[in-house]
Design a protein around this motif. Structure first.
Motif, PDB file in Angstrom:
ATOM      1  N   PRO A  73       0.807  -1.227   0.000  1.00  0.00           N
ATOM      2  CA  PRO A  73       0.000   0.000   0.000  1.00  0.00           C
ATOM      3  C   PRO A  73       0.838   1.274   0.000  1.00  0.00           C
ATOM      4  CG  PRO A  73      -0.086  -1.059   2.165  1.00  0.00           C
ATOM      5  CD  PRO A  73       0.627  -2.014   1.238  1.00  0.00           C
ATOM      6  N   GLN A  74       2.142   1.159   0.230  1.00  0.00           N
ATOM      7  CA  GLN A  74       2.970   2.369   0.278  1.00  0.00           C
ATOM      8  C   GLN A  74       3.529   2.775  -1.085  1.00  0.00           C
ATOM      9  OE1 GLN A  74       5.928   2.072   3.452  1.00  0.00           O
ATOM     10  NE2 GLN A  74       4.451   1.149   4.854  1.00  0.00           N
ATOM     11  N   PHE A  75       3.219   2.004  -2.143  1.00  0.00           N
ATOM     12  CA  PHE A  75       3.803   2.314  -3.464  1.00  0.00           C
ATOM     13  C   PHE A  75       3.457   3.706  -3.998  1.00  0.00           C
ATOM     14  CE2 PHE A  75       6.255  -1.119  -5.601  1.00  0.00           C
ATOM     15  CZ  PHE A  75       6.377  -1.944  -4.501  1.00  0.00           C
ATOM     16  N   PRO A 198       2.000  -8.695  12.723  1.00  0.00           N
ATOM     17  CA  PRO A 198       1.995  -7.618  13.721  1.00  0.00           C
ATOM     18  C   PRO A 198       2.971  -6.538  13.248  1.00  0.00           C
ATOM     19  CG  PRO A 198       3.224  -9.533  14.538  1.00  0.00           C
ATOM     20  CD  PRO A 198       2.633  -9.933  13.225  1.00  0.00           C
ATOM     21  N   ARG A 199       2.514  -5.277  13.117  1.00  0.00           N
ATOM     22  CA  ARG A 199       3.369  -4.273  12.461  1.00  0.00           C
ATOM     23  C   ARG A 199       4.719  -4.134  13.165  1.00  0.00           C
ATOM     24  NH1 ARG A 199       1.384   0.022   9.033  1.00  0.00           N
ATOM     25  NH2 ARG A 199       3.321   0.540   8.010  1.00  0.00           N
ATOM     26  N   PHE A 200       4.707  -3.820  14.439  1.00  0.00           N
ATOM     27  CA  PHE A 200       5.891  -3.804  15.312  1.00  0.00           C
ATOM     28  C   PHE A 200       5.437  -3.459  16.715  1.00  0.00           C
ATOM     29  CE2 PHE A 200       7.790   0.829  14.702  1.00  0.00           C
ATOM     30  CZ  PHE A 200       6.523   1.387  14.624  1.00  0.00           C
ATOM     31  N   SER A 225       7.404  -9.151  10.960  1.00  0.00           N
ATOM     32  CA  SER A 225       7.294  -7.890  11.678  1.00  0.00           C
ATOM     33  C   SER A 225       8.567  -7.074  11.441  1.00  0.00           C
ATOM     34  CB  SER A 225       7.074  -8.153  13.173  1.00  0.00           C
ATOM     35  OG  SER A 225       6.750  -6.958  13.843  1.00  0.00           O
ATOM     36  N   HIS A 226       8.711  -5.980  12.198  1.00  0.00           N
ATOM     37  CA  HIS A 226       9.912  -5.149  12.129  1.00  0.00           C
ATOM     38  C   HIS A 226      10.614  -5.216  13.483  1.00  0.00           C
ATOM     39  CE1 HIS A 226       7.150  -3.138   9.221  1.00  0.00           C
ATOM     40  NE2 HIS A 226       8.242  -2.875   8.549  1.00  0.00           N
ATOM     41  N   ILE A 227      11.941  -5.171  13.471  1.00  0.00           N
ATOM     42  CA  ILE A 227      12.677  -5.122  14.741  1.00  0.00           C
ATOM     43  C   ILE A 227      13.910  -4.219  14.628  1.00  0.00           C
ATOM     44  CG2 ILE A 227      14.225  -7.114  14.345  1.00  0.00           C
ATOM     45  CD1 ILE A 227      13.661  -7.902  17.304  1.00  0.00           C
ATOM     46  N   SER A 228      14.156  -3.461  15.692  1.00  0.00           N
ATOM     47  CA  SER A 228      15.438  -2.772  15.871  1.00  0.00           C
ATOM     48  C   SER A 228      15.901  -2.026  14.621  1.00  0.00           C
ATOM     49  CB  SER A 228      16.494  -3.834  16.230  1.00  0.00           C
ATOM     50  OG  SER A 228      17.092  -3.521  17.440  1.00  0.00           O
ATOM     51  N   GLU A 229      15.023  -1.144  14.139  1.00  0.00           N
ATOM     52  CA  GLU A 229      15.316  -0.444  12.892  1.00  0.00           C
ATOM     53  C   GLU A 229      15.985   0.901  13.175  1.00  0.00           C
ATOM     54  OE1 GLU A 229      11.730   0.104  10.677  1.00  0.00           O
ATOM     55  OE2 GLU A 229      12.672   1.236   9.056  1.00  0.00           O
ATOM     56  N   ASN A 230      15.532   1.550  14.270  1.00  0.00           N
ATOM     57  CA  ASN A 230      15.872   2.943  14.498  1.00  0.00           C
ATOM     58  C   ASN A 230      16.057   3.151  16.005  1.00  0.00           C
ATOM     59  OD1 ASN A 230      14.354   5.424  15.540  1.00  0.00           O
ATOM     60  ND2 ASN A 230      14.735   6.084  13.440  1.00  0.00           N
ATOM     61  N   ALA A 264      12.089  -7.703   9.717  1.00  0.00           N
ATOM     62  CA  ALA A 264      12.768  -6.732   8.862  1.00  0.00           C
ATOM     63  C   ALA A 264      13.721  -5.875   9.688  1.00  0.00           C
ATOM     64  CB  ALA A 264      11.751  -5.836   8.175  1.00  0.00           C
ATOM     65  N   HIS A 265      14.812  -5.519   9.069  1.00  0.00           N
ATOM     66  CA  HIS A 265      15.808  -4.544   9.549  1.00  0.00           C
ATOM     67  C   HIS A 265      16.881  -5.124  10.467  1.00  0.00           C
ATOM     68  CE1 HIS A 265      13.624  -1.596   7.349  1.00  0.00           C
ATOM     69  NE2 HIS A 265      12.510  -1.903   8.002  1.00  0.00           N
ATOM     70  N   ALA A 266      16.601  -5.330  11.765  1.00  0.00           N
ATOM     71  CA  ALA A 266      17.619  -5.895  12.672  1.00  0.00           C
ATOM     72  C   ALA A 266      18.936  -5.134  12.593  1.00  0.00           C
ATOM     73  CB  ALA A 266      17.821  -7.385  12.356  1.00  0.00           C
ATOM     74  N   ALA A 289      18.101  -0.054   1.341  1.00  0.00           N
ATOM     75  CA  ALA A 289      17.653   1.225   0.767  1.00  0.00           C
ATOM     76  C   ALA A 289      16.882   2.015   1.807  1.00  0.00           C
ATOM     77  CB  ALA A 289      16.780   0.973  -0.464  1.00  0.00           C
ATOM     78  N   SER A 290      15.965   1.349   2.483  1.00  0.00           N
ATOM     79  CA  SER A 290      15.153   1.998   3.496  1.00  0.00           C
ATOM     80  C   SER A 290      16.010   2.454   4.678  1.00  0.00           C
ATOM     81  CB  SER A 290      14.075   1.009   3.933  1.00  0.00           C
ATOM     82  OG  SER A 290      13.550   1.323   5.168  1.00  0.00           O
ATOM     83  N   ASN A 291      16.950   1.623   5.102  1.00  0.00           N
ATOM     84  CA  ASN A 291      17.793   1.993   6.243  1.00  0.00           C
ATOM     85  C   ASN A 291      18.622   3.235   5.954  1.00  0.00           C
ATOM     86  OD1 ASN A 291      16.809  -0.174   7.682  1.00  0.00           O
ATOM     87  ND2 ASN A 291      18.487  -1.534   7.114  1.00  0.00           N
TER      88      ASN A 291
HETATM   89  N1  GUN Z   1       8.130  -0.064  11.179  1.00  0.00           N
HETATM   90  C1  GUN Z   1       6.806  -0.162  11.366  1.00  0.00           C
HETATM   91  N2  GUN Z   1       6.130   0.063  10.225  1.00  0.00           N
HETATM   92  C2  GUN Z   1       7.050   0.325   9.298  1.00  0.00           C
HETATM   93  C3  GUN Z   1       6.970   0.635   7.910  1.00  0.00           C
HETATM   94  O1  GUN Z   1       5.906   0.726   7.304  1.00  0.00           O
HETATM   95  N3  GUN Z   1       8.160   0.832   7.267  1.00  0.00           N
HETATM   96  C4  GUN Z   1       9.358   0.741   7.913  1.00  0.00           C
HETATM   97  N4  GUN Z   1      10.481   0.952   7.219  1.00  0.00           N
HETATM   98  N5  GUN Z   1       9.451   0.462   9.204  1.00  0.00           N
HETATM   99  C5  GUN Z   1       8.313   0.257   9.895  1.00  0.00           C
END
Ligand code: GUN
Ligand code: FE
Length: 443
Positions: A73-75, A198-200, A225-230, A264-266, A289-291
């Motif tokens: 959905p983010q495209f 679960p989104r995060f 899910s997402h983990i430890s991105e930021n 994702a991410h870690a 790319a996102s990081n």
């Molecule tokens: N963490 C939770 N949701 C998102 C998302 O949509 N994109 C990214 N990059 N990180 C997230």
């Protein structure tokens, strides 16, 4: 019964350390690989009456790309709104956009374009985040089935309040996820499966995540899910889950982590967390790319691999500014080089390793290694036909190399470093051609 044979240069990254490149053939029956062999073996084989494609010397066949993490959905925001860090970016740009997918027609229109675009970029398997909406996300499932893309599709779960009003209450959410799983399974197709999403830990409380873990067990679904991105995100989740020792502990206590889980991410996992990932069989979708675009950080992929964590690549649109896994390979190599040059985290990921992460590594990270990722008898023929001499393509004189030693390896290396979607002249999923040539000029 449909049966065909492709003859020519074959490339298959079978492990991080091994890239098979040889002149040979692949026989496909009803979408599955039934024979693989060398060119010599093909020449003495009896093939009367069979459909045989002998590909050109400047072409090769390789396994299809696997995108382990992207947000369909983010495209519409691709390449936009990259001026804020993660939590502000979600609040300002991302949640308001995703909230529009309550409109099923809007969802259907966007998702058709997303699926076609990814197929044209060679992504034969995608692991998608949809939106919070049950029916909107079913439109993504229908699009993948219609255009013959292999996919894991997740209806996003969130139950913690945000400014966009984009969340659900726990009981409705668990009911909708179960309905979603039953609807996807009800389509009875072999390509698309549901994945619990679960989104995060910023958007989901423990009760919701435990409920989702129960559903994953009940229906034997994968989880993402997402983990430890930021750094701010990590600080915040440890504040709201104050009894947990680290981010991994939050998910582990809710039963989210297992060998069908992809995170994702870690970017900032500690040694303890990395060894927990390895022990529990949790995979990582690396999204360079996102990081970089959201200034989240540089994921030390070499360290994850040294810990034996299974890693694949993700485009993470629209935190990532490209829908192409070919691009993700280069970004992964760049981030790894920068980490190696500045922090001694090395050796940097090489191009053959990047190619493995983009194909067989991604398949393994998603738990699909028995079905796709390499050319082995019994697997589905999910593949790309690459042509390094397409008219107007970026590379039309591959034969004049003075740097390389092996003509096939040189072709592949050039493709990894400087090819684009124009070089992907055909894509196959389960033996069917899925690339829409008319659209192949848009990246
Ligand atoms: N963490 C939770 N949701 C998102 C998302 O949509 N994109 C990214 N990059 N990180 C997230
Ligand atoms: Fe993401």
């Amino acid at each position: 019964m449909s049966k065909f044979i492709i003859v020519g240069d074959i490339v298959s990254p079978t492990s991080l350390n091994e890239l098979q490149c040889y002149s040979g053939y692949i026989q496909v029956e009803n979408g599955k690989i039934t024979e693989v062999g060398t060119r010599e073996a093909f020449d003495i084989k009896q093939n009367v009456g069979l459909h045989i494609d002998v590909i050109k010397p400047e072409q090769f066949v390789m396994p299809g790309f696997v995108d382990c993490h992207t947000h369909a959905p983010q495209f519409p925001n691709l390449g936009l709104g990259l001026d804020r860090p993660l939590l502000e970016w979600l609040d300002k740009y991302t949640f308001p956009l995703e909230n529009k997918y309550s409109d099923e027609q809007f969802a259907a229109n966007v998702y058709e374009k997303v699926v076609k675009r990814l197929l044209n970029n060679g992504t034969t398997t995608a692991c998608y985040f949809g939106s919070l909406h049950l029916n909107g996300t079913l439109e993504l499932v229908k699009s993948a089935i219609q255009h013959n893309q292999r996919a894991l599709v997740g209806k996003v779960s969130m139950n913690i309040q945000n400014n966009a009003g984009y969340y659900n209450n726990t009981a409705d959410e668990l009911r909708d996820v179960e309905l979603f799983i039953n609807s996807v399974n009800g389509y009875q197709n072999s390509l698309v499966e549901p994945i619990i999403t679960p989104r995060f830990a910023v958007s989901c409380d423990g009760e919701l995540m435990r409920g989702l873990s129960n559903l994953a067990n009940k229906y034997q679904c994968a989880i993402q899910s997402h983990i430890s991105e930021n750094k701010k995100e990590i600080e915040y989740v440890l504040q709201i889950h104050s009894s947990c020792s680290d981010y991994t502990d939050i998910y582990n206590r809710c039963g989210i982590l297992n060998n069908r889980c992809i995170m994702a991410h870690a970017v900032y996992l500690s040694d303890t967390e990395m060894s927990t990932f390895a022990r529990l069989g949790v995979s990582v979708a690396h999204c360079p790319a996102s990081n970089t675009r959201l200034r989240s950080g540089m994921c030390p992929v070499r360290r994850l691999l040294d810990y034996n964590v299974s890693v694949g690549l993700g485009t993470d649109v629209s935190g990532g500014d490209s829908a192409s896994i070919l691009d993700a390979m280069r970004r992964a190599m760049d981030v790894s080089e920068h980490l190696s040059m500045t922090q001694g985290v090395g050796p940097a990921i090489g191009w053959k390793e990047a190619l493995y992460l983009a194909t067989a590594g991604g398949a393994k990270a998603l738990g699909l290694q028995d079905r796709i990722g390499t050319f082995e008898v019994g697997k589905s023929f999910d593949a790309l036909l690459i042509d390094m001499a397409v008219p107007h393509g970026p590379i039309d004189n591959y034969t004049t190399s003075s740097a390389g030693t092996d003509a096939i390896v040189d072709k592949v290396q050039k493709f990894v470093y400087c090819g684009d979607d124009r070089n992907i002249v055909q894509a196959y999923v389960n033996g069917k051609q899925v690339k829409n040539i008319q659209q192949s000029w848009t990246k």
